[in-house]
Design a protein around this motif. Structure first.
Motif, PDB file in Angstrom:
ATOM      1  N   GLU A 227       0.787  -1.193  -0.101  1.00  0.00           N
ATOM      2  CA  GLU A 227      -0.006  -0.084  -0.188  1.00  0.00           C
ATOM      3  C   GLU A 227       0.958   1.312  -0.095  1.00  0.00           C
ATOM      4  O   GLU A 227       1.685   1.316   0.656  1.00  0.00           O
ATOM      5  CB  GLU A 227      -0.948   0.013   1.197  1.00  0.00           C
ATOM      6  N   ASP A 228       0.325   2.174  -0.870  1.00  0.00           N
ATOM      7  CA  ASP A 228       1.292   3.395  -0.870  1.00  0.00           C
ATOM      8  C   ASP A 228       2.761   3.202  -1.025  1.00  0.00           C
ATOM      9  O   ASP A 228       3.640   3.922  -0.248  1.00  0.00           O
ATOM     10  CB  ASP A 228       0.981   4.153   0.434  1.00  0.00           C
ATOM     11  N   PRO A 229       2.963   2.466  -2.278  1.00  0.00           N
ATOM     12  CA  PRO A 229       4.535   2.223  -2.566  1.00  0.00           C
ATOM     13  C   PRO A 229       5.385   3.571  -2.949  1.00  0.00           C
ATOM     14  O   PRO A 229       5.046   4.375  -3.678  1.00  0.00           O
ATOM     15  CB  PRO A 229       4.215   1.419  -3.928  1.00  0.00           C
ATOM     16  N   ARG A 230       6.431   3.822  -2.091  1.00  0.00           N
ATOM     17  CA  ARG A 230       7.358   4.641  -2.274  1.00  0.00           C
ATOM     18  C   ARG A 230       8.642   4.346  -1.737  1.00  0.00           C
ATOM     19  O   ARG A 230       8.869   3.996  -0.568  1.00  0.00           O
ATOM     20  CB  ARG A 230       6.846   5.941  -1.391  1.00  0.00           C
ATOM     21  N   GLY A 231       9.564   4.432  -2.576  1.00  0.00           N
ATOM     22  CA  GLY A 231      11.135   3.948  -2.492  1.00  0.00           C
ATOM     23  C   GLY A 231      11.386   2.533  -2.537  1.00  0.00           C
ATOM     24  O   GLY A 231      10.287   1.625  -2.334  1.00  0.00           O
ATOM     25  N   GLU A 232      12.336   2.282  -3.227  1.00  0.00           N
ATOM     26  CA  GLU A 232      12.834   0.891  -3.521  1.00  0.00           C
ATOM     27  C   GLU A 232      14.359   0.768  -3.307  1.00  0.00           C
ATOM     28  O   GLU A 232      15.045   1.707  -3.723  1.00  0.00           O
ATOM     29  CB  GLU A 232      12.349   0.415  -4.914  1.00  0.00           C
ATOM     30  N   ALA A 233      14.852  -0.254  -3.094  1.00  0.00           N
ATOM     31  CA  ALA A 233      16.221  -0.447  -3.055  1.00  0.00           C
ATOM     32  C   ALA A 233      16.613  -1.952  -3.266  1.00  0.00           C
ATOM     33  O   ALA A 233      15.859  -2.965  -2.971  1.00  0.00           O
ATOM     34  CB  ALA A 233      16.978  -0.104  -1.710  1.00  0.00           C
ATOM     35  N   GLY A 242       9.247   0.227  -0.270  1.00  0.00           N
ATOM     36  CA  GLY A 242       8.785   1.063   0.925  1.00  0.00           C
ATOM     37  C   GLY A 242       7.325   1.068   0.805  1.00  0.00           C
ATOM     38  O   GLY A 242       6.624   1.621  -0.260  1.00  0.00           O
ATOM     39  N   CYS A 243       6.567   0.697   1.837  1.00  0.00           N
ATOM     40  CA  CYS A 243       5.026   0.644   1.826  1.00  0.00           C
ATOM     41  C   CYS A 243       4.506   1.397   3.009  1.00  0.00           C
ATOM     42  O   CYS A 243       5.137   1.852   4.033  1.00  0.00           O
ATOM     43  CB  CYS A 243       4.859  -0.833   1.829  1.00  0.00           C
ATOM     44  N   ALA A 244       3.225   1.334   2.920  1.00  0.00           N
ATOM     45  CA  ALA A 244       2.644   2.377   4.091  1.00  0.00           C
ATOM     46  C   ALA A 244       3.020   1.921   5.396  1.00  0.00           C
ATOM     47  O   ALA A 244       3.125   2.379   6.465  1.00  0.00           O
ATOM     48  CB  ALA A 244       1.029   2.309   3.927  1.00  0.00           C
ATOM     49  N   ASP A 245       2.984   0.358   5.517  1.00  0.00           N
ATOM     50  CA  ASP A 245       3.256  -0.203   7.008  1.00  0.00           C
ATOM     51  C   ASP A 245       4.577  -0.495   7.443  1.00  0.00           C
ATOM     52  O   ASP A 245       4.801  -1.259   8.350  1.00  0.00           O
ATOM     53  CB  ASP A 245       2.142  -1.388   7.279  1.00  0.00           C
ATOM     54  N   GLY A 246       5.471  -0.220   6.352  1.00  0.00           N
ATOM     55  CA  GLY A 246       7.050  -0.645   6.634  1.00  0.00           C
ATOM     56  C   GLY A 246       7.777  -0.788   5.236  1.00  0.00           C
ATOM     57  O   GLY A 246       7.734   0.112   4.583  1.00  0.00           O
ATOM     58  N   ALA A 247       8.097  -2.072   5.173  1.00  0.00           N
ATOM     59  CA  ALA A 247       8.850  -2.190   3.908  1.00  0.00           C
ATOM     60  C   ALA A 247       8.588  -3.825   3.487  1.00  0.00           C
ATOM     61  O   ALA A 247       7.900  -4.648   4.392  1.00  0.00           O
ATOM     62  CB  ALA A 247      10.257  -2.316   4.243  1.00  0.00           C
ATOM     63  N   LEU A 248       8.555  -4.071   2.231  1.00  0.00           N
ATOM     64  CA  LEU A 248       8.214  -5.478   1.830  1.00  0.00           C
ATOM     65  C   LEU A 248       9.998  -5.928   1.099  1.00  0.00           C
ATOM     66  O   LEU A 248      10.310  -5.535   0.382  1.00  0.00           O
ATOM     67  CB  LEU A 248       7.256  -5.422   0.723  1.00  0.00           C
ATOM     68  N   LEU A 249      10.257  -6.917   1.557  1.00  0.00           N
ATOM     69  CA  LEU A 249      11.651  -7.731   1.052  1.00  0.00           C
ATOM     70  C   LEU A 249      11.249  -8.725   0.191  1.00  0.00           C
ATOM     71  O   LEU A 249      10.453  -9.883   0.670  1.00  0.00           O
ATOM     72  CB  LEU A 249      12.315  -8.400   2.065  1.00  0.00           C
ATOM     73  N   VAL A 250      11.394  -8.807  -1.125  1.00  0.00           N
ATOM     74  CA  VAL A 250      11.176  -9.621  -2.192  1.00  0.00           C
ATOM     75  C   VAL A 250      12.313 -10.305  -2.404  1.00  0.00           C
ATOM     76  O   VAL A 250      13.561  -9.720  -2.941  1.00  0.00           O
ATOM     77  CB  VAL A 250      10.531  -9.243  -3.752  1.00  0.00           C
ATOM     78  N   ARG A 251      12.534 -11.948  -2.135  1.00  0.00           N
ATOM     79  CA  ARG A 251      13.748 -12.504  -2.365  1.00  0.00           C
ATOM     80  C   ARG A 251      13.331 -13.792  -3.441  1.00  0.00           C
ATOM     81  O   ARG A 251      12.282 -14.039  -3.793  1.00  0.00           O
ATOM     82  CB  ARG A 251      14.078 -13.041  -1.181  1.00  0.00           C
TER      83      ARG A 251
END
Length: 411
Positions: A227-233, A242-251
């Motif tokens: 939700e509300d995606p902003r920022g990536e690395a 970067g998401c509304a509730d923190g981060a999502l790690l895709v592996r």
């Protein structure tokens, strides 16, 4: 252009064919062209390049006002003009090529320095700086790349994929346009593309994460929303979104893609969420402003967030675990903080005349294993900082343009 203090000029030495080829076997070792000899070709070689025994760091600098660009060689201290682009408003790099989105498209500059990392050994290359060309999709575009492809995602959510082999040959080629529309930047990872795709039903508050092949065809769905995606690395542990509730790690593990949530652990107002990550390439510690007077650090390995109070934040970065947190604050000085307990460790004199970045982008902190670089647009200079020696200013490079945009290449 003067450089203070005097810089010792280092001349790279061509290594012997035996050393260059040690441990470099594999099916993808075919070079784009061979050097002028019958010796075996080192992995990652590109025609006209020279291999060096150490990292060949360079800075690509852009003047958002005039559109002028320069490449600063941090080994020799020399500055090379690299063309002029129209109305540039951003900058990105894939380690070698620089991308400058603007009002007339995205300018691509070959900075002539890059690293090929095989895990157990590394190759460093250098060649001449040159302008490659222009791409469609300018203002607001975000760029991410790896050794195989570079993806330019426009402000309209449309993405185009460029072949790295074309860029190595000095041309943009014919980019492949992806058919979808994406809520965030499309990121190359593990020979695939990771994207955040808006819900086909139109619920843009719950965009789904999707994995595509290099042609843009969906091949996996980790079953997660951002939700509300902003920022990536991109890190060694995977892609962080970067998401509304923190981060999502895709592996990726043995061809299987998963998504793991790393929550803030509390409700964070939108203005205080991590919106753009900064880190040293290869590090698994990410940083971002946490509102006006604090910064976030995200330890991707430990899956933990930490909020560190500081002064008014303009830019932030860190070299990684155990290294100080570097923060440019509104006083124009660079501050360092202990990343474990938040204690202020050191502070410089005022280094940036107008840290708010009027007329262009705000300053940034580029960082590697031993030095940090801070651009001062109004002062027309870049500072090299020894962040392990109480923020000592090691060198200052005077320039003939306002370096309002900056990225480091060669790594």
């Amino acid at each position: 252009m003067p450089v203070r203090p005097t810089v010792l000029v280092w001349t790279p030495v061509l290594l012997t064919a035996v050393l260059l080829n040690t441990g470099c076997a594999g099916p993808d070792d075919t070079p784009s062209a061979a050097p002028a000899s019958s010796s075996p070709v080192p992995h990652g070689y590109v025609e006209g390049a020279e291999e060096a025994p150490e990292q060949q760091s360079r800075l690509l600098l852009g003047d958002a006002g005039s559109g002028a660009t320069r490449v600063l060689d941090l080994i020799t201290g020399k500055v090379v003009a690299s063309g002029k682009a129209g109305g540039i408003d951003g900058i990105a790099t894939d380690g070698r090529f620089g991308y400058l989105p603007g009002s007339t498209g995205t300018r691509v500059v070959d900075t002539g320095a890059w690293t090929v990392d095989h895990g157990d050994h590394v190759h460093y290359y250098r060649t001449k700086t040159r302008t490659v060309g222009d791409l469609a999709g300018g203002t607001g575009a975000r760029v991410h790349g790896d050794a195989g492809v570079t993806v330019v995602t426009g402000a309209d959510g449309r993405a185009r994929v460029l072949r790295r082999a074309d860029l190595d040959a000095g041309r943009t080629g014919t980019p492949t346009a992806l058919t979808g529309t994406y809520a965030g930047a499309v990121v190359p990872y593990a020979e695939h593309l990771v994207a955040v795709e808006a819900d086909p039903g139109g619920d843009t508050d719950r965009p789904a994460v999707v994995v595509l092949d290099r042609a843009g065809r969906p091949v996996a769905s980790p079953g997660a929303v951002c939700e509300d995606p902003r920022g990536e690395a991109v890190t060694r542990r995977g892609v962080v979104l970067g998401c509304a509730d923190g981060a999502l790690l895709v592996r990726e593990d043995d061809g299987r893609f998963t998504a793991e949530r790393i929550p803030y652990g509390r409700d964070v107002p939108r203005a205080q969420r991590a919106a753009a990550f900064r880190h040293r390439p290869g590090s698994t510690t990410l940083t971002a402003p946490a509102g006006k007077d604090a910064v976030w650090t995200l330890d991707v390995t430990a899956r933990t967030w930490k909020r560190i109070p500081t002064g008014p934040v303009v830019a932030v970065n860190t070299a990684g675990e155990g290294s100080p947190l570097l923060v440019l604050e509104s006083d124009g000085a660079l501050h360092s903080y202990d990343s474990a307990d938040g204690r202020e460790l050191a502070v410089t004199a005022r280094l940036v005349k107008e840290p708010g970045g009027p007329g262009g982008a705000a300053p940034v902190i580029e960082i590697d294993r031993s030095r940090a670089y801070l651009n001062d647009a109004e002062g027309r200079r870049v500072h090299e900082i020894d962040y392990l020696d109480d923020l000592r200013v090691a060198r200052t490079f005077d320039l003939d343009l306002r370096p309002s945009l900056m990225v480091e290449t060669g790594r």
